[in-house]
Design a protein around this motif. Structure first.
Motif, short mmCIF file in Angstrom:
data_model
loop_
_atom_site.label_atom_id
_atom_site.label_comp_id
_atom_site.label_asym_id
_atom_site.label_seq_id
_atom_site.Cartn_x
_atom_site.Cartn_y
_atom_site.Cartn_z
N GLY A 21 1.64 21.50 7.04
CA GLY A 21 2.44 20.28 7.14
C GLY A 21 2.62 19.57 5.82
N ASP A 22 1.81 19.91 4.82
CA ASP A 22 1.89 19.22 3.52
C ASP A 22 3.13 19.65 2.74
N LEU A 23 3.69 18.71 2.01
CA LEU A 23 4.73 18.97 1.02
C LEU A 23 4.03 19.07 -0.34
N SER A 25 7.57 7.39 13.47
CA SER A 25 8.27 7.83 14.68
C SER A 25 9.67 8.32 14.28
N LEU A 26 9.90 9.61 14.43
CA LEU A 26 11.15 10.22 13.98
C LEU A 26 12.17 10.31 15.11
N SER A 27 13.42 10.11 14.75
CA SER A 27 14.48 10.37 15.71
C SER A 27 14.70 11.88 15.79
N ALA A 28 15.42 12.31 16.81
CA ALA A 28 15.72 13.73 16.95
C ALA A 28 16.52 14.23 15.74
N VAL A 29 17.40 13.40 15.23
CA VAL A 29 18.21 13.79 14.07
C VAL A 29 17.31 13.96 12.84
N GLU A 30 16.42 12.99 12.61
CA GLU A 30 15.52 13.07 11.45
C GLU A 30 14.61 14.30 11.54
N ARG A 31 14.09 14.55 12.73
CA ARG A 31 13.23 15.72 12.91
C ARG A 31 14.02 17.01 12.65
N GLY A 32 15.28 17.02 13.08
CA GLY A 32 16.12 18.18 12.82
C GLY A 32 16.40 18.39 11.35
N MET A 37 -6.10 28.38 9.75
CA MET A 37 -5.63 27.04 10.06
C MET A 37 -4.44 27.11 11.01
N PRO A 38 -4.41 26.30 12.08
CA PRO A 38 -3.25 26.29 12.99
C PRO A 38 -1.99 25.87 12.26
N ALA A 39 -0.84 26.35 12.75
CA ALA A 39 0.44 25.98 12.15
C ALA A 39 0.74 24.51 12.41
N LEU A 40 1.37 23.87 11.45
CA LEU A 40 1.80 22.48 11.60
C LEU A 40 3.06 22.33 10.76
N SER A 41 4.13 21.90 11.39
CA SER A 41 5.40 21.84 10.67
C SER A 41 5.44 20.61 9.76
N PHE A 42 6.33 20.69 8.78
CA PHE A 42 6.60 19.57 7.88
C PHE A 42 7.02 18.35 8.69
N ALA A 43 7.87 18.55 9.70
CA ALA A 43 8.32 17.44 10.55
C ALA A 43 7.15 16.82 11.31
N ASP A 44 6.23 17.65 11.77
CA ASP A 44 5.06 17.13 12.48
C ASP A 44 4.21 16.27 11.56
N ARG A 45 4.06 16.72 10.32
CA ARG A 45 3.26 15.95 9.35
C ARG A 45 3.86 14.58 9.12
#
Length: 246
Positions: A78-80, A15-22, A1-9
């Motif tokens: 990407g799943d929690l 729509s995330l701000s740069a701060v939220e994504r960080g 399975m390709p990688a997918l970050s928690f933030a991407d999920r």
């Protein structure tokens, strides 16, 4: 399975701000590799970490009184997951790698601090947990009421849909990544019965199988055979307020 970050999920739904994504990236910065078949945590094991899956595939199961296994959740990049530790302080499911995987442990106290500072993220994570709950409820209802053919058809549709989330290039052909025994433990069937239902779906020209790979030949027909809705991707977070810019 390709990688997918928690933030991407989370970003798939909000729509995330740069701060939220960080913030989300910071929560999931630790990594732990697992080989297929390795146990991450065992049912009733105490701990303070929940997890985000970066790559691979995991599954969560419980052991029943007769010693059989019920797979409750399939976990994709990407799943929690393992979130029950926030409430009970111990794992409610055994978590096992269904493929070579990389997980990110997240301390529950760190998550609580992030939620206090970014309440929009807390609401988003709560909503995503509700999506998982709806998916589980649909599968358990299928186990209780639907015939074996419908359960197997529904599982194929669910797996393909979850894989597409991480790799939109996946079309009608995919490798489920689960043994027939594992599919059976998710839908309440023996491996022999799963094999029989797969052959039946082949005979009806709904799917084809080659070397562990499944090709959906008639998606509308397979969905009719499944007899249930796939609600796993139906989240709506448009009600959340827009992020306030400084």
């Amino acid at each position: 399975m390709p990688a997918l970050s928690f933030a991407d999920r989370v970003g798939d739904f909000l729509s995330l701000s740069a701060v939220e994504r960080g913030v989300l990236a910071g929560l999931a910065e630790r990594e732990r590799p697992l080989r297929r078949g390795a146990t991450l945590v065992r049912q009733n094991e105490r701990g303070t970490d929940l997890f985000a899956l970066k790559s691979g595939m995991m599954m969560g199961y419980v052991l029943l009184g007769d010693g059989s296994r019920q797979i409750l959740r399939l976990i994709f990049p990407g799943d929690l997951f393992g979130t029950q530790v926030m409430v009970f302080g111990k794992a409610q499911q055994t978590l096992v790698a269904a493929a070579d995987s990389v997980v990110s442990p997240i301390d529950r106290a760190a998550l609580a601090n992030a939620a206090l500072r970014h309440p929009r993220l807390a609401l988003a994570l709560t909503a995503l947990e509700q999506i998982e709950s709806a998916s589980l409820a649909d599968r358990l209802a299928a186990v209780a009421k639907l015939p074996a053919r419908a359960r197997v058809a529904g599982m194929l549709i669910e797996i393909r849909g979850r894989m597409r989330r991480g790799d939109p290039a996946i079309g009608d052909s995919f490798t489920p990544g689960l043994t027939q025994e594992e599919i059976g433990d998710a839908v309440g069937l023996t491996a022999v019965h799963v094999n029989r239902m797969l052959r039946q779906l082949e005979d009806q020209a709904l799917i084809a199988r080659t070397g562990g790979r499944v090709t959906i030949l008639d998606e509308a027909g397979l969905r009719r055979a499944a007899g249930r809705n796939d609600r796993g991707e139906g989240g709506d977070l448009s009600w959340l307020p827009e992020v306030q810019q400084a």
